[in-house]
Design an enzyme around this catalytic site. Structure first.
Site, PDB file in Angstrom:
ATOM      1  N   GLU A   1       0.811  -1.214   0.000  1.00  0.00           N
ATOM      2  CA  GLU A   1       0.000   0.000   0.000  1.00  0.00           C
ATOM      3  C   GLU A   1       0.851   1.275   0.000  1.00  0.00           C
ATOM      4  OE1 GLU A   1      -0.537  -2.583   1.947  1.00  0.00           O
ATOM      5  OE2 GLU A   1      -2.428  -3.320   1.112  1.00  0.00           O
TER       6      GLU A   1
ATOM      7  N   HIS B   1     -11.727  -5.988   7.508  1.00  0.00           N
ATOM      8  CA  HIS B   1     -12.491  -5.704   6.301  1.00  0.00           C
ATOM      9  C   HIS B   1     -13.716  -4.878   6.645  1.00  0.00           C
ATOM     10  CE1 HIS B   1     -10.009  -9.146   5.238  1.00  0.00           C
ATOM     11  NE2 HIS B   1     -10.230  -8.893   3.966  1.00  0.00           N
TER      12      HIS B   1
END
Lengths: 277, 392
Positions: free
Chosen positions: A56, A126
């Site tokens: 990321e 998530h």
């Protein structure tokens, strides 16, 4: 269209109009884990829609570099829960690029998209809503849509906006929310909250999925308590529309803010302290 | 269907488990599953008859003896150089044969930088500036590499991943530009160096990663920074063309950067150059390196292997420079720096109202309010602030 189709439509419009625009991130090439980029690689080519390694900080840093040259960079972080390795790049680099160079350089053509919010089975990694971490960072914009129509217009505004933007997409709405969405491009202004329902007794503020919850709350309150609620979708978290919220609270005299993120230090605290000041 | 019913009996009648049973018993390659598999590119569906590994992740032979690869740090990647320590060309075919004017420009750039360093370091000691970092001993890395670039190339002084993104955009735009990113052996430990290398290689970017390995990251010596063979050895791990050069040899730095530039742009691939050098000065004006290294070590590099001395020997041996020119140039460069310094010193600092500009392209309402609040504050309490040093 549903939400992910609205996103695809916005991305399609962007790549069609702007030859410098590229989309990249983990698994975007085959269409993405939420299908937001389906068909785009075939349509626009592998140099414009491509996978990156699983990193990321690399995705965001790389996106900053593309934007610095003036090209449009649309980065995808696979889940907002994974945006934290990129936090340094976002806060120390992207947000400060224009400021630290006295406007000689900027990465305004960078937009970062990430699925956001609870989905029921997402557990720790998530489900997160990290907007409050970024609200504390001048130099970036943070946007959360509540529906497909809102999402396309707001995403297109983020992509056009001359500042680096983070666009959080409520994942639970990707398939569940369906409405009429124009195929042509259109934009919804940033930093403008929307009064979704007018009322007189109390102001209810939320963003993303929670807007639908408080709409339900508003009708329950009307039905069971005879209370008239004014419902506001904040839409842009940073810079947020203080005028609309304050104007509403001046009218109703009461404010309730509801968000999925943890309570302490959540963005509701910024709103409530500003309103009370 | 009979199979499914049997599964439901085995695994239980609850819907979820029955379904699981159905999935478990389905044959792979049955129509439903095959259609649900995503498209795979560049993978064989039928293994070859040779006994070779078919793993998508590596192209290699089998081996049947258990043996770990020993990292090679005793005799690592060799150091490319063109001149010896006395400034003599070792291998004439590596001499870049640069014209006198250009080599003089190298020399004057390195010495002007050295002069500026001395004056600015002193000025910090005198309290005239707040902070400074010198380049002592590393002048060859800066000048040799910069001289090998085009005027339109992009230079990133850090920000490794952003450099890779810029290179990707330059490639897409057919801009014929290389991006060069400078960093030290300490910064190479950062995660973003790893990210930068990996992205540059996988996305085929025209970028030169230029690592200045000067022996120290503030007080941390290389023995505490890494255990492998420096930074150059990491390049091949990412699939990156790599070289180690003598950073105190300005021609070696020039040659390596020039060739890396040519190939990076022509072939759209990254290059890694590790320039070995030594940080003769302190890390910064906030550092006193005698706390962690010996004066003898520093003196060795200053006297025996200095990029400026080596180039001066080269120039003098060709009759392109002498002591008289040296004396005159030292005087001239000092004057140049002092004049620029004094001119800069006379300028007031930027106005406090600019604190809020350029945070965004347009100033949002919140920042405007803060700007106004600051202005009101200074109206009332301005006497407590050194406003004379600032523009209005």
């Amino acid at each position: 269209m549903n939400l992910f189709q609205a996103i695809t439509s916005a991305l399609d419009n962007s790549l069609a109009k702007d030859p410098t625009a590229v989309i990249f991130g983990e698994d975007v090439a085959f269409g993405g884990v939420f299908r937001c980029t389906v068909g785009l690689r075939d349509k626009y080519g592998k140099d414009r829609v491509f996978n990156t390694p699983l990193c990321e900080q690399g995705i965001v840093g790389f996106g900053i570099g593309i934007a610095v040259t003036g090209a449009t960079a649309i980065a995808e972080i696979q889940f907002a829960d994974y945006i934290f390795p990129a936090f340094d790049q976002i806060v120390n680099e992207a947000a400060k690029y224009r400021y630290r160079s006295g406007d000689l350089f900027n990465c305004g053509s960078l937009t970062i998209r990430a699925p956001w919010g609870c989905v029921g089975h997402g557990a720790l990694y998530h489900s997160q809503s990290p907007e409050a971490f970024f609200a504390h960072c001048p130099g970036i914009k943070v946007v959360v849509p509540r529906s497909p129509f809102q999402a396309k217009g707001l995403l297109l505004s983020c992509i056009e906006d001359k500042n680096p933007c983070i666009f959080f997409e409520p994942k639970i709405l990707y398939r569940a929310a369906v409405e009429q969405v124009p195929v042509e491009p259109y934009s919804i202004p940033l930093s403008q909250a929307e009064v979704v329902q007018e009322g007189s007794d109390v102001t209810l503020v939320a963003w993303g999925t929670q807007v639908h919850v408080i709409r339900e709350v508003a009708s329950m309150a009307q039905e069971k308590l005879g209370v008239s609620c004014e419902v506001i979708d904040l839409r842009t978290i940073l810079p947020w529309d203080m005028d609309t919220v304050c104007k509403s609270v001046i009218k109703t005299g009461r404010l309730l803010i509801s968000h999925e993120a943890p309570l302490t230090g959540g963005f509701a605290s910024e709103i409530s302290s500003t309103v009370q000041y | 269907m009979a199979v499914a019913a049997a599964a439901a009996r085995v695994w239980g009648s609850s819907r979820g488990l029955g379904q699981a049973g159905l999935l478990l018993l389905r044959r792979p390659g049955a129509r439903g599953l095959a259609r649900s598999l995503p498209q795979r590119q560049a993978q064989q569906h039928f293994p070859s008859l040779d006994d070779k590994p078919q793993f998508p992740g590596a192209s290699a032979e089998f081996v049947d003896k258990l043996e770990f690869i020993q990292p090679n740090v005793i005799s690592g990647i060799p150091v490319y150089r063109v001149m010896d320590r006395q400034g003599q060309i070792i291998n004439p075919s590596e001499d870049p044969h640069l014209p006198q004017e250009k080599v003089l420009k190298f020399y004057k750039s390195m010495t002007l930088l050295n002069t500026m360093d001395r004056i600015l370091y002193e000025s910090q000691r005198q309290g005239r500036i707040s902070f400074y970092m010198t380049n002592y001993g590393e002048e060859g890395t800066h000048v040799g590499s910069a001289a090998a670039l085009d005027n339109t190339d992009l230079v990133f002084g850090q920000y490794r991943e952003a450099a890779v993104g810029a290179a990707y955009a330059a490639k897409r735009a057919n801009a014929n530009r290389v991006v060069i990113c400078y960093f030290g052996e300490g910064a190479a430990s950062e995660g973003d160096a790893h990210a930068g290398f990996n992205f540059a290689a996988t996305l085929e970017c025209p970028i030169i990663f230029f690592c200045r390995n000067n022996g120290y990251a503030i007080s941390t010596p290389t023995s505490e920074q890494y255990r492998g063979d420096g930074i150059a050895a990491r390049g091949p791990g990412y699939g990156i063309m790599s070289i180690r050069v003598d950073g105190n040899d300005v021609f070696a730095v020039y040659n390596a950067t020039k060739e890396a530039r040519r190939r990076a742009v022509a072939e759209n691939q990254p290059f890694l150059i590790e320039a070995m050098t030594y940080r003769i000065g302190h890390h910064s004006t906030s550092d006193d390196s005698s706390a962690y290294r010996s004066v003898d070590e520093v003196n060795y590099w200053d006297k025996q292997d200095h990029p400026i001395s080596r180039l001066r020997h080269y120039l003098q041996s060709r009759g392109w420079w002498d002591d008289e020119q040296e004396k005159a140039w030292r005087k001239q460069s000092r004057k140049k720096v002092m004049e620029a310094f004094e001119q800069a010193e006379r300028k007031p600092k930027p106005s406090p109202s600019l604190l809020f500009s350029d945070v965004y392209q347009e100033m949002p309402a919140q920042l405007r309010k803060q700007q106004e609040a600051l202005a009101r504050h200074l109206q009332t309490y301005g006497e407590h602030y050194p406003l004379d040093h600032f523009e209005k």
